[in-house]
Design a protein around this motif. Structure first.
Motif, PDB file in Angstrom:
ATOM      1  N   LYS A 283      41.120  37.272  30.407  1.00 52.32           N
ATOM      2  CA  LYS A 283      40.718  38.208  29.835  1.00 52.32           C
ATOM      3  C   LYS A 283      39.631  38.530  31.388  1.00 52.32           C
ATOM      4  O   LYS A 283      38.777  37.776  31.751  1.00 52.32           O
ATOM      5  N   ILE A 284      39.661  39.711  31.249  1.00 54.65           N
ATOM      6  CA  ILE A 284      39.601  40.554  32.298  1.00 54.65           C
ATOM      7  C   ILE A 284      38.138  41.770  32.418  1.00 54.65           C
ATOM      8  O   ILE A 284      38.546  41.941  31.413  1.00 54.65           O
TER       9      ILE A 284
ATOM     10  N   TYR B 181      37.926  36.230  34.365  1.00 55.20           N
ATOM     11  CA  TYR B 181      38.613  37.158  35.474  1.00 55.20           C
ATOM     12  C   TYR B 181      37.231  38.316  35.600  1.00 55.20           C
ATOM     13  O   TYR B 181      37.321  39.080  35.096  1.00 55.20           O
ATOM     14  N   PHE B 182      36.869  38.831  37.107  1.00 53.06           N
ATOM     15  CA  PHE B 182      36.004  39.920  37.253  1.00 53.06           C
ATOM     16  C   PHE B 182      36.915  40.600  38.533  1.00 53.06           C
ATOM     17  O   PHE B 182      36.904  40.504  39.816  1.00 53.06           O
TER      18      PHE B 182
ATOM     19  N   ALA C 232      26.191  40.958  40.143  1.00 57.10           N
ATOM     20  CA  ALA C 232      27.061  40.671  39.289  1.00 57.10           C
ATOM     21  C   ALA C 232      28.424  39.585  39.869  1.00 57.10           C
ATOM     22  O   ALA C 232      28.772  38.848  39.651  1.00 57.10           O
ATOM     23  N   MET C 233      28.860  39.914  41.548  1.00 57.83           N
ATOM     24  CA  MET C 233      29.808  38.430  41.928  1.00 57.83           C
ATOM     25  C   MET C 233      28.560  37.297  41.811  1.00 57.83           C
ATOM     26  O   MET C 233      29.426  36.245  41.462  1.00 57.83           O
ATOM     27  N   SER C 234      27.402  36.616  42.355  1.00 59.82           N
ATOM     28  CA  SER C 234      26.436  35.466  41.986  1.00 59.82           C
ATOM     29  C   SER C 234      26.768  35.079  40.379  1.00 59.82           C
ATOM     30  O   SER C 234      27.134  34.348  39.960  1.00 59.82           O
TER      31      SER C 234
ATOM     32  N   LYS D  40      37.075  34.177  38.195  1.00 63.71           N
ATOM     33  CA  LYS D  40      38.287  34.925  39.602  1.00 63.71           C
ATOM     34  C   LYS D  40      37.566  36.159  40.087  1.00 63.71           C
ATOM     35  O   LYS D  40      37.847  36.289  38.593  1.00 63.71           O
ATOM     36  N   ILE D  41      37.219  35.928  41.366  1.00 67.91           N
ATOM     37  CA  ILE D  41      36.962  37.499  41.300  1.00 67.91           C
ATOM     38  C   ILE D  41      37.820  38.252  42.573  1.00 67.91           C
ATOM     39  O   ILE D  41      38.497  37.907  43.256  1.00 67.91           O
ATOM     40  N   ILE D  42      38.184  39.415  42.154  1.00 66.46           N
ATOM     41  CA  ILE D  42      38.857  40.470  42.325  1.00 66.46           C
ATOM     42  C   ILE D  42      37.929  41.596  43.004  1.00 66.46           C
ATOM     43  O   ILE D  42      37.386  42.766  42.550  1.00 66.46           O
TER      44      ILE D  42
END
Length: 330
Positions: free
Chosen positions: A2-3, A150-151, A167-169, A177-179
């Motif tokens: 799920k992304i 996933y983000f 948001a990334m934190s 997983k950060i993209i």
């Protein structure tokens, strides 16, 4: 898998140019993304009023998420639109495709991207962000993020340092997983140090084209990808008609682009990212992921805009399945 994606919720207004002289007259560097105000948007609208035009829901991350939703993945999107013609059009379009929307709608002007398509298919954007630029930390929550693993963030948002880091934190805290897609070479040039910080501290997967990779590292694609891959799990550098490079740890693959009739390069990178991630979500290696990325990109550049007919998606699913089941070439 799920992304969740986050980006500028924009409506693309696409116009096919008969000559690049229009770009010079409008003072828009070919292939760039220039931020414009509402008056400039009106000026461009008048300048292209007599040209063939098309309107579609757009935005870098939004395009990628929409493509993944069409392939049956669970995809959500965080953004902001106005309660106006463009905003309502945007919401209806992405929801019809199957994207789960976490979108704030308020009384304001929605963002639009005036996408000017050169005769060779290259696109140049004059982007009026409108209310999409007002996306803030108050619009994101752990409740939303917990629904995904996933983000995906578009690089156009990096000018809002607080939003991106918050948001990334949060995504990192939840082991997502950060993209990131670096989005545009001029955005990278203006925010290079911050981009590098994000890669070193948060990002797992990065997509860049060769101009963006050069802006980030000062190197050609073959050398740039090594530097970028040293900071993340997977690095991808798209090299236009030549294809793309992908690297993870010490493994580097080069996959050529598929032959296509270039009508409009809008969303080519967004669709490439969607195809690559589709392969990754099926636990495939770099080479197969890159081939599916090329498959997605080759289809979208043959049409004007960011949407494909159902018949095209059926062919993509068939060909993607062939790649998924094929042996790794290297």
């Amino acid at each position: 898998m799920k992304i969740l994606g986050m980006g500028n919720a924009l409506v693309d207004v696409l116009a096919k140019l008969d000559t690049d002289e229009h770009l010079s007259a409008l003072k828009l560097p070919k292939g760039s993304m220039q931020l414009i105000d509402e008056n400039q948007r009106e000026h461009i609208s008048k300048a292209i009023g007599g040209l063939q035009q098309k309107m579609t829901a757009g935005g870098c991350a939004s395009n990628t998420l929409a493509a993944l939703a069409k392939m049956g993945l669970y995809a959500g999107f965080i953004g902001k639109v106005g309660d106006d013609l463009y905003g309502n059009f945007y919401l209806n379009d992405v929801r019809e495709i199957g994207v789960k929307t976490h979108i704030v709608q308020k009384q304001a002007s929605s963002g639009t991207a005036m996408a000017l398509i050169s005769p060779d298919g290259e696109r140049t954007f004059g982007t009026y962000l409108g209310i999409s630029a007002e996306l803030s930390v108050e619009d994101i929550s752990e409740e939303i993020f917990r629904q995904y693993n996933y983000f995906y963030v578009e690089g156009y948002l990096v000018q809002n340092y607080q939003l991106i880091e918050t948001a990334m934190s949060l995504a990192k805290k939840l082991n997502m997983k950060i993209i990131i897609d670096t989005a545009s070479y001029n955005i990278v040039e203006e925010n290079r140090d911050f981009f590098l910080k994000l890669l070193e501290e948060y990002v797992d997967i990065v997509f860049a084209n060769e101009e963006e990779a050069r802006a980030l590292t000062g190197l050609n694609p073959e050398e740039a990808i090594k530097v970028i891959a040293g900071k993340v799990e997977i690095a991808v550098v798209k090299t236009g008609a030549k294809g793309a490079l992908a690297m993870s740890n010490d493994k580097l693959v080069a996959v050529p682009a598929l032959v296509a009739n270039v009508v409009d390069a809008t969303a080519a990178g967004d669709f490439y990212a969607a195809g690559f991630l589709y392969g990754l979500f099926h636990n495939k290696g770099l080479e197969q992921c890159a081939r599916i990325g090329s498959l997605f990109a080759s289809n979208i550049i043959e049409v004007v805009g960011t949407r494909l007919e159902d018949q095209s998606w059926q062919k993509i699913r068939i060909n993607a399945e062939k790649i998924l089941s094929s042996p790794v070439l290297n």
